[in-house]
Design a protein around this motif. Structure first.
Motif, PDB file in Angstrom:
ATOM      1  N   ILE A  32       0.857  -1.173   0.000  1.00 27.40           N
ATOM      2  CA  ILE A  32       0.000   0.000   0.000  1.00 27.40           C
ATOM      3  C   ILE A  32       0.898   1.229   0.000  1.00 27.40           C
ATOM      4  CG2 ILE A  32      -1.788   1.282   1.211  1.00 27.40           C
ATOM      5  CD1 ILE A  32      -2.671  -1.417   0.046  1.00 27.40           C
ATOM      6  N   ASP A  33       0.874   1.981  -1.104  1.00 19.22           N
ATOM      7  CA  ASP A  33       1.696   3.180  -1.226  1.00 19.22           C
ATOM      8  C   ASP A  33       0.955   4.440  -0.809  1.00 19.22           C
ATOM      9  OD1 ASP A  33       4.040   1.911  -2.424  1.00 19.22           O
ATOM     10  OD2 ASP A  33       2.761   1.593  -4.163  1.00 19.22           O
ATOM     11  N   ASP A  34      -0.362   4.428  -0.930  1.00 15.73           N
ATOM     12  CA  ASP A  34      -1.145   5.616  -0.600  1.00 15.73           C
ATOM     13  C   ASP A  34      -2.583   5.187  -0.353  1.00 15.73           C
ATOM     14  OD1 ASP A  34      -1.670   8.305  -0.142  1.00 15.73           O
ATOM     15  OD2 ASP A  34      -0.615   8.962  -1.949  1.00 15.73           O
ATOM     16  N   ASP A  35      -3.369   6.085   0.187  1.00 17.80           N
ATOM     17  CA  ASP A  35      -4.784   5.802   0.392  1.00 17.80           C
ATOM     18  C   ASP A  35      -5.551   7.112   0.359  1.00 17.80           C
ATOM     19  OD1 ASP A  35      -5.506   6.587   3.465  1.00 17.80           O
ATOM     20  OD2 ASP A  35      -3.448   5.863   3.321  1.00 17.80           O
ATOM     21  N   GLY A  36      -6.845   7.017   0.152  1.00 12.03           N
ATOM     22  CA  GLY A  36      -7.664   8.214   0.098  1.00 12.03           C
ATOM     23  C   GLY A  36      -9.114   7.874  -0.166  1.00 12.03           C
ATOM     24  N   TYR A  37      -9.904   8.917  -0.342  1.00 10.37           N
ATOM     25  CA  TYR A  37     -11.356   8.826  -0.458  1.00 10.37           C
ATOM     26  C   TYR A  37     -11.754   9.043  -1.913  1.00 10.37           C
ATOM     27  CZ  TYR A  37     -16.223  10.145   0.670  1.00 10.37           C
ATOM     28  OH  TYR A  37     -17.588  10.231   0.747  1.00 10.37           O
ATOM     29  N   VAL A  38     -12.528   8.120  -2.456  1.00 10.35           N
ATOM     30  CA  VAL A  38     -12.940   8.221  -3.858  1.00 10.35           C
ATOM     31  C   VAL A  38     -14.079   9.230  -3.981  1.00 10.35           C
ATOM     32  CG1 VAL A  38     -13.872   6.988  -5.848  1.00 10.35           C
ATOM     33  CG2 VAL A  38     -12.230   5.855  -4.327  1.00 10.35           C
ATOM     34  N   ASN A  39     -13.835  10.301  -4.746  1.00  5.58           N
ATOM     35  CA  ASN A  39     -14.834  11.368  -4.854  1.00  5.58           C
ATOM     36  C   ASN A  39     -15.420  11.531  -6.254  1.00  5.58           C
ATOM     37  OD1 ASN A  39     -12.859  12.810  -6.357  1.00  5.58           O
ATOM     38  ND2 ASN A  39     -12.068  13.762  -4.498  1.00  5.58           N
ATOM     39  N   TYR A  40     -14.876  10.789  -7.242  1.00  5.49           N
ATOM     40  CA  TYR A  40     -15.406  10.932  -8.601  1.00  5.49           C
ATOM     41  C   TYR A  40     -15.048   9.695  -9.416  1.00  5.49           C
ATOM     42  CZ  TYR A  40     -16.359  12.908 -13.225  1.00  5.49           C
ATOM     43  OH  TYR A  40     -16.849  13.137 -14.483  1.00  5.49           O
ATOM     44  N   ILE A  41     -16.030   9.178 -10.154  1.00  3.51           N
ATOM     45  CA  ILE A  41     -15.821   8.037 -11.042  1.00  3.51           C
ATOM     46  C   ILE A  41     -15.858   8.540 -12.479  1.00  3.51           C
ATOM     47  CG2 ILE A  41     -16.644   5.772 -11.774  1.00  3.51           C
ATOM     48  CD1 ILE A  41     -15.762   5.758  -8.883  1.00  3.51           C
ATOM     49  N   VAL A  42     -14.787   8.311 -13.232  1.00  3.57           N
ATOM     50  CA  VAL A  42     -14.725   8.744 -14.630  1.00  3.57           C
ATOM     51  C   VAL A  42     -15.390   7.709 -15.521  1.00  3.57           C
ATOM     52  CG1 VAL A  42     -13.204   9.341 -16.552  1.00  3.57           C
ATOM     53  CG2 VAL A  42     -12.611  10.047 -14.217  1.00  3.57           C
ATOM     54  N   ASP A  43     -14.944   6.458 -15.396  1.00  4.69           N
ATOM     55  CA  ASP A  43     -15.519   5.350 -16.162  1.00  4.69           C
ATOM     56  C   ASP A  43     -15.189   4.058 -15.426  1.00  4.69           C
ATOM     57  OD1 ASP A  43     -12.832   4.838 -16.758  1.00  4.69           O
ATOM     58  OD2 ASP A  43     -12.948   5.714 -18.759  1.00  4.69           O
ATOM     59  N   GLY A  44     -15.239   2.931 -16.109  1.00 10.12           N
ATOM     60  CA  GLY A  44     -15.076   1.655 -15.432  1.00 10.12           C
ATOM     61  C   GLY A  44     -13.698   1.379 -14.883  1.00 10.12           C
ATOM     62  N   ASP A  45     -12.664   2.074 -15.374  1.00 11.16           N
ATOM     63  CA  ASP A  45     -11.310   1.801 -14.892  1.00 11.16           C
ATOM     64  C   ASP A  45     -10.538   3.051 -14.475  1.00 11.16           C
ATOM     65  OD1 ASP A  45     -10.586   2.900 -17.408  1.00 11.16           O
ATOM     66  OD2 ASP A  45     -10.538   0.903 -18.317  1.00 11.16           O
ATOM     67  N   THR A  46     -11.233   4.182 -14.317  1.00 13.52           N
ATOM     68  CA  THR A  46     -10.567   5.437 -13.967  1.00 13.52           C
ATOM     69  C   THR A  46     -11.419   6.208 -12.966  1.00 13.52           C
ATOM     70  OG1 THR A  46      -9.638   5.531 -16.204  1.00 13.52           O
ATOM     71  CG2 THR A  46      -9.509   7.535 -14.890  1.00 13.52           C
ATOM     72  N   PHE A  47     -10.768   6.791 -11.961  1.00 16.18           N
ATOM     73  CA  PHE A  47     -11.501   7.532 -10.930  1.00 16.18           C
ATOM     74  C   PHE A  47     -10.540   8.463 -10.201  1.00 16.18           C
ATOM     75  CE2 PHE A  47     -10.120   3.446  -9.376  1.00 16.18           C
ATOM     76  CZ  PHE A  47      -9.505   3.725  -8.170  1.00 16.18           C
ATOM     77  N   ASP A  48     -11.098   9.372  -9.401  1.00 14.25           N
ATOM     78  CA  ASP A  48     -10.304  10.344  -8.653  1.00 14.25           C
ATOM     79  C   ASP A  48     -10.336  10.025  -7.164  1.00 14.25           C
ATOM     80  OD1 ASP A  48      -9.844  11.651 -11.022  1.00 14.25           O
ATOM     81  OD2 ASP A  48     -11.314  13.239 -10.664  1.00 14.25           O
ATOM     82  N   ASP A  85     -13.049   4.739   1.296  1.00 17.55           N
ATOM     83  CA  ASP A  85     -11.591   4.795   1.366  1.00 17.55           C
ATOM     84  C   ASP A  85     -11.010   3.629   0.578  1.00 17.55           C
ATOM     85  OD1 ASP A  85     -11.303   7.065   3.057  1.00 17.55           O
ATOM     86  OD2 ASP A  85     -11.884   5.828   4.762  1.00 17.55           O
ATOM     87  N   VAL A  86      -9.987   3.918  -0.213  1.00 12.60           N
ATOM     88  CA  VAL A  86      -9.310   2.882  -0.980  1.00 12.60           C
ATOM     89  C   VAL A  86      -7.820   2.908  -0.656  1.00 12.60           C
ATOM     90  CG1 VAL A  86     -10.973   2.815  -2.876  1.00 12.60           C
ATOM     91  CG2 VAL A  86      -9.046   4.418  -2.971  1.00 12.60           C
ATOM     92  N   PHE A  87      -7.163   1.782  -0.930  1.00  9.42           N
ATOM     93  CA  PHE A  87      -5.750   1.603  -0.629  1.00  9.42           C
ATOM     94  C   PHE A  87      -5.038   1.269  -1.934  1.00  9.42           C
ATOM     95  CE2 PHE A  87      -8.409   0.730   2.933  1.00  9.42           C
ATOM     96  CZ  PHE A  87      -7.810   1.445   3.962  1.00  9.42           C
ATOM     97  N   ILE A  88      -3.983   2.008  -2.236  1.00  3.00           N
ATOM     98  CA  ILE A  88      -3.454   2.081  -3.592  1.00  3.00           C
ATOM     99  C   ILE A  88      -2.031   1.534  -3.652  1.00  3.00           C
ATOM    100  CG2 ILE A  88      -2.997   3.643  -5.516  1.00  3.00           C
ATOM    101  CD1 ILE A  88      -4.932   5.634  -4.016  1.00  3.00           C
ATOM    102  N   ASP A  89      -1.832   0.534  -4.508  1.00  2.00           N
ATOM    103  CA  ASP A  89      -0.507  -0.008  -4.811  1.00  2.00           C
ATOM    104  C   ASP A  89      -0.083   0.590  -6.151  1.00  2.00           C
ATOM    105  OD1 ASP A  89       1.776  -1.442  -5.319  1.00  2.00           O
ATOM    106  OD2 ASP A  89       0.848  -3.422  -5.149  1.00  2.00           O
ATOM    107  N   ILE A  90       0.804   1.584  -6.108  1.00  2.00           N
ATOM    108  CA  ILE A  90       1.209   2.330  -7.299  1.00  2.00           C
ATOM    109  C   ILE A  90       2.357   1.605  -8.000  1.00  2.00           C
ATOM    110  CG2 ILE A  90       2.133   4.531  -8.136  1.00  2.00           C
ATOM    111  CD1 ILE A  90       0.825   5.848  -5.675  1.00  2.00           C
ATOM    112  N   ASP A  91       2.316   1.594  -9.324  1.00  2.80           N
ATOM    113  CA  ASP A  91       3.371   0.970 -10.119  1.00  2.80           C
ATOM    114  C   ASP A  91       4.735   1.541  -9.748  1.00  2.80           C
ATOM    115  OD1 ASP A  91       4.855  -0.291 -12.136  1.00  2.80           O
ATOM    116  OD2 ASP A  91       4.439   1.333 -13.552  1.00  2.80           O
ATOM    117  N   ASP A  92       5.656   0.658  -9.340  1.00  2.22           N
ATOM    118  CA  ASP A  92       6.982   1.096  -8.914  1.00  2.22           C
ATOM    119  C   ASP A  92       7.911   1.422 -10.080  1.00  2.22           C
ATOM    120  OD1 ASP A  92       6.397   0.875  -6.223  1.00  2.22           O
ATOM    121  OD2 ASP A  92       7.111  -1.192  -6.075  1.00  2.22           O
ATOM    122  N   ILE A  93       7.553   1.023 -11.293  1.00  6.34           N
ATOM    123  CA  ILE A  93       8.448   1.245 -12.432  1.00  6.34           C
ATOM    124  C   ILE A  93       8.244   2.631 -13.036  1.00  6.34           C
ATOM    125  CG2 ILE A  93       9.098   0.445 -14.736  1.00  6.34           C
ATOM    126  CD1 ILE A  93       8.367  -2.375 -13.859  1.00  6.34           C
TER     127      ILE A  93
END
Length: 204
Positions: A32-48, A85-93
């Motif tokens: 888990i690299d970061d976490d936060g609150y989802v406030n906007y859904i763009v489409d099926g695979d993208t959100f803020d 709240d979501v927990f985010i594993d960000i691409d390390d590359i």
């Protein structure tokens, strides 16, 4: 010489960064690299995500807006993570993709013992297909649920009260263990003391 006795109240903050799951033939690591609150859904695979930015789910593709299945994928993602709240594993590359979005595998609380992998949930529900891009992730090894450690860390050994002479330098090394790893040490009296990420306390 007058001596002053101070009881140091130390708190460990454990973030679930690394948890090794060891199947019979390979080792999978998730963090888990970061976490936060989802406030906007763009489409099926993208959100803020508040304080993090725009997230693009790694290694999956949902239908583009206007294409068949796009509304269903967006609604499904909304039901899983919107206003949560979501927990985010960000691409390390690379970290981000060509459009500046954060590339990640994202988790949400499933119950008291598990996170749910949102990327895999979209695949399992038939709203996405695998597109294995160049990044750290391998979508063929994902599990829908991953266990997290909710227990408190253990001091090794338990810190004791310390005595030292006034106006002299002070240091005290503390250690803790936890199955998920220790990411950071915190101390309550930051006016007089500091502690580094290895657990070394010193006076200011």
């Amino acid at each position: 010489m007058e001596q002053k006795k101070i009881k140091l109240s130390i708190v460990i903050l454990t973030i679930f960064l690394i948890n090794l799951l060891i199947p019979t033939t390979y080792v999978k690591a998730w963090e888990i690299d970061d976490d936060g609150y989802v406030n906007y859904i763009v489409d099926g695979d993208t959100f803020d995500v508040t304080s993090v930015g725009r997230i693009r789910l790694a290694d999956i593709n949902c239908p583009e807006l206007g294409d068949p299945g796009a509304d269903e994928a967006t609604q499904f993602l909304t039901s899983l993570i919107y206003n949560k709240d979501v927990f985010i594993d960000i691409d390390d590359i690379y970290g981000t993709g060509p459009y500046g979005r954060i590339i990640a595998v994202v988790y949400v609380y499933y119950d008291d013992n598990y996170f749910q992998n949102i990327n895999q949930a979209l695949l399992d529900a038939g709203h996405a297909v695998i597109t294995d891009y160049d990044n750290e992730f391998n979508p063929y090894t994902w599990d829908i649920l991953v266990e997290y450690d909710s227990g408190a860390p253990m001091w090794d050994p338990v810190p004791n009260d310390q005595n030292w002479e006034l106006s002299t330098s002070y240091s005290y090394d503390v250690d803790a263990t936890d199955p998920s790893g220790i990411s950071e040490y915190w101390i309550n009296d930051t006016e007089n003391f500091q502690i580094n990420n290895n657990g070394l306390i010193s006076n200011k």
